[in-house]
Design an enzyme around this catalytic site. Structure first.
Site, mmCIF file in Angstrom:
data_model
loop_
_atom_site.group_PDB
_atom_site.id
_atom_site.type_symbol
_atom_site.label_atom_id
_atom_site.label_comp_id
_atom_site.label_asym_id
_atom_site.label_seq_id
_atom_site.Cartn_x
_atom_site.Cartn_y
_atom_site.Cartn_z
ATOM 1 N N LYS A 51 4.603 3.453 -9.626
ATOM 2 C CA LYS A 51 4.882 4.592 -10.510
ATOM 3 C C LYS A 51 4.658 4.281 -11.994
ATOM 4 O O LYS A 51 4.420 5.191 -12.795
ATOM 5 C CB LYS A 51 6.322 5.059 -10.308
ATOM 6 N N SER A 305 4.004 0.301 -1.369
ATOM 7 C CA SER A 305 4.124 1.043 -2.627
ATOM 8 C C SER A 305 5.388 0.776 -3.434
ATOM 9 O O SER A 305 5.457 1.146 -4.604
ATOM 10 C CB SER A 305 4.019 2.545 -2.352
#
Length: 505
Positions: A51, A305
């Site tokens: 992110k 992720s």
């Protein structure tokens, strides 16, 4: 627009704060599924998630005057930490609106970066509404977690690195999907340069907004989402991310909680790192897709992720991992309450490894056994059930029974024949002070709680099994109570596991 996203991604500013994450071969998982498997290690970023890429790429392009007015974001965790780190690097004020249910570990991680945390509501929707209002009132810039071209392009740099790190033949890339920013950015880049590579999105079965939207040809809004994989618990995907996904994504595959837990274990066994559930989502999807398609000998890449895992959640992950890999089965077996029957049951199980065993006297004629067994493949369960039935020991496969896995295994032996009109409901309570009191305050004084089981799983919500004695005449009032309460729930009164081990028989 494709060319535009290619240029946006190539010129994205991410490496002031992000690293080029390694692409690591996974030898153990490769051997097990018969393909060449690689993990793209975005869990190794400074905020333990990809992110930071999108957040920084958006913010670094703001003018100094705009930055001086500050930024605002809404997030339950990973995007919040990305915005906070970007603001720290760019020396601007950041206000992060997080749900009141956010774990302390995530709130503290954001605060340590110097951002101001505002706790509002229980969901991302509550936070989003408050954050956009704050931005309008203060003149700050709202940094969207996924539906912004600069954020999408920043996430697309993950694909840019993959194609540079692996120039050899590549069959498919697997990408976790929440709002769709990572999927859209990577898909637009990959399909521009390597259209032969399959781009596969992966979602949880209980948070499948992109899957349904692509299937129906329009963005849909889910009434509620499961939040085990809280990093992708989004009710509606972005407008721009949906448009790009329609054009460039080959498929979206769904996986359940057990599969995510198994994937967390797979990654740990290969490189001794621990991913969060959303972080392991793509690995779970890769395994499911390869099995479904019968793919062998191909190169497959999955995005690891994120690794913002609550330590307390590891116990639950460990319990579910073997079932997710279909290496453990749980069963209920009814045995006669007579000398020698227990020994007979054990002999029929044979040399199988017993992972769990719960037995208690039930009545003068029979008892019910809750047993966990190590297996190599699911077909063994069917064969064993048939073998037991032939010997007069009826058995029930509970491996896919959520109530059995979450609650019954901890409550075996608690039958209550005097609990008349008992209704059993499985709830997800928000993990915040007052959640239980809110539940109790809404109940009628005429109803009695006959069963209550709660077990902390280190998540943003608590899984609770409740038995309530409700007279049939109160049916309408009881349904109104469940609707007003607003907690996700499942009626389990007819669940066979409940009937065997807890019901009045």
């Amino acid at each position: 627009m494709t060319k535009d996203y290619l240029e946006r991604t190539l010129s994205a500013r991410v490496y002031d704060v992000a690293i080029e994450s390694p692409l690591e071969f996974a030898p153990n998982l490769s051997r097990r599924i018969g393909n060449h498997v690689y993990f793209k290690r975005e869990d190794m970023q400074p905020v333990f998630s990809f992110k930071i890429r999108g957040a920084y790429n958006k913010m670094v392009q703001l003018s100094r005057a705009t930055l001086d007015r500050g930024v605002v974001a809404a997030s339950a965790g990973n995007h919040a930490q990305g915005v906070a780190l970007a603001a720290q690097h760019l020396q601007c004020r950041a206000t992060i609106v997080m749900p009141a249910t956010a774990p302390r570990i995530k709130v503290d991680a954001v605060s340590r970066r110097g951002a101001e945390v505002v706790l509002v509501g229980e969901s991302y929707s509550d936070c989003y509404e408050h954050a956009t209002k704050l931005a309008a009132e203060t003149g700050a810039t709202f940094v969207h977690p996924y539906d912004d071209p600069d954020v999408i392009a920043g996430q697309g740099t993950v694909a840019m690195e993959i194609l540079r790190q692996h120039p050899d033949p590549l069959h498919a890339v697997f990408i976790p999907v929440g709002g769709g920013g990572l999927l859209a950015g990577m898909a637009a880049y990959i399909k521009r340069l390597r259209p032969d590579v399959k781009v596969i999105g992966v979602e949880p079965t209980d948070a499948n907004a992109m899957y349904l939207s692509l299937k129906l040809g329009e963005r849909i809004t889910l009434p509620q989402v499961g939040i085990f994989a809280d990093g992708v618990a989004v009710k509606q995907v972005g407008e721009e991310t949906f448009r790009l996904s329609q054009e460039f994504v080959d498929d979206v595959i769904l996986v359940d909680t057990d599969a995510m837990c198994a994937a967390i274990k797979d990654v740990f066994e290969d490189n001794r790192s621990i991913l969060e559930p959303a972080g392991a989502l793509a690995i779970a999807g890769m395994k499911a897709w390869a099995a479904r398609e019968g793919v062998q000998g191909q190169t497959l890449i999955a995005i690891a992720s994120g690794a913002n895992m609550n330590f307390d959640r590891l116990r639950y992950v460990a319990e579910q991992a073997e079932m997710g890999e279909q290496r453990e089965a749980i069963m209920a077996v009814t045995v006669p309450e007579q000398p020698g029957s227990f020994r007979k049951f054990c002999s029929l199980i044979g040399a199988r490894n017993v992972t769990e065993f719960n037995y208690r006297y039930g009545s003068d004629t029979q008892a019910h056994v809750f047993v966990g067994l190590s297996i190599q493949q699911r077909s063994e369960v069917v064969e064993l059930i048939e073998k037991l039935a032939a010997e007069g020991l009826p058995a029930l496969d509970l491996t896919d029974n959520e109530m059995a896995k979450l609650h019954i295994r901890h409550l075996v032996g608690g039958q209550a024949p005097q609990a008349l009109h008992e209704r059993v409901i499985r709830f997800e309570f928000p993990e915040r002070p007052g959640a239980l009191l809110n539940f109790l305050d809404g109940m009628s004084d005429n109803w009695n709680i006959s069963l209550f089981h709660y077990r902390n799983h280190g998540a943003d919500y608590g899984r609770v099994l409740v038995g309530i004695q409700v007279p049939p005449a109160d049916d309408t009032q009881f349904q109104d109570f469940l609707s007003r309460l607003g907690y996700p729930y499942w009626i389990e009164t007819e669940n066979q596991a409940y009937q065997l081990f807890l019901g009045s028989n």
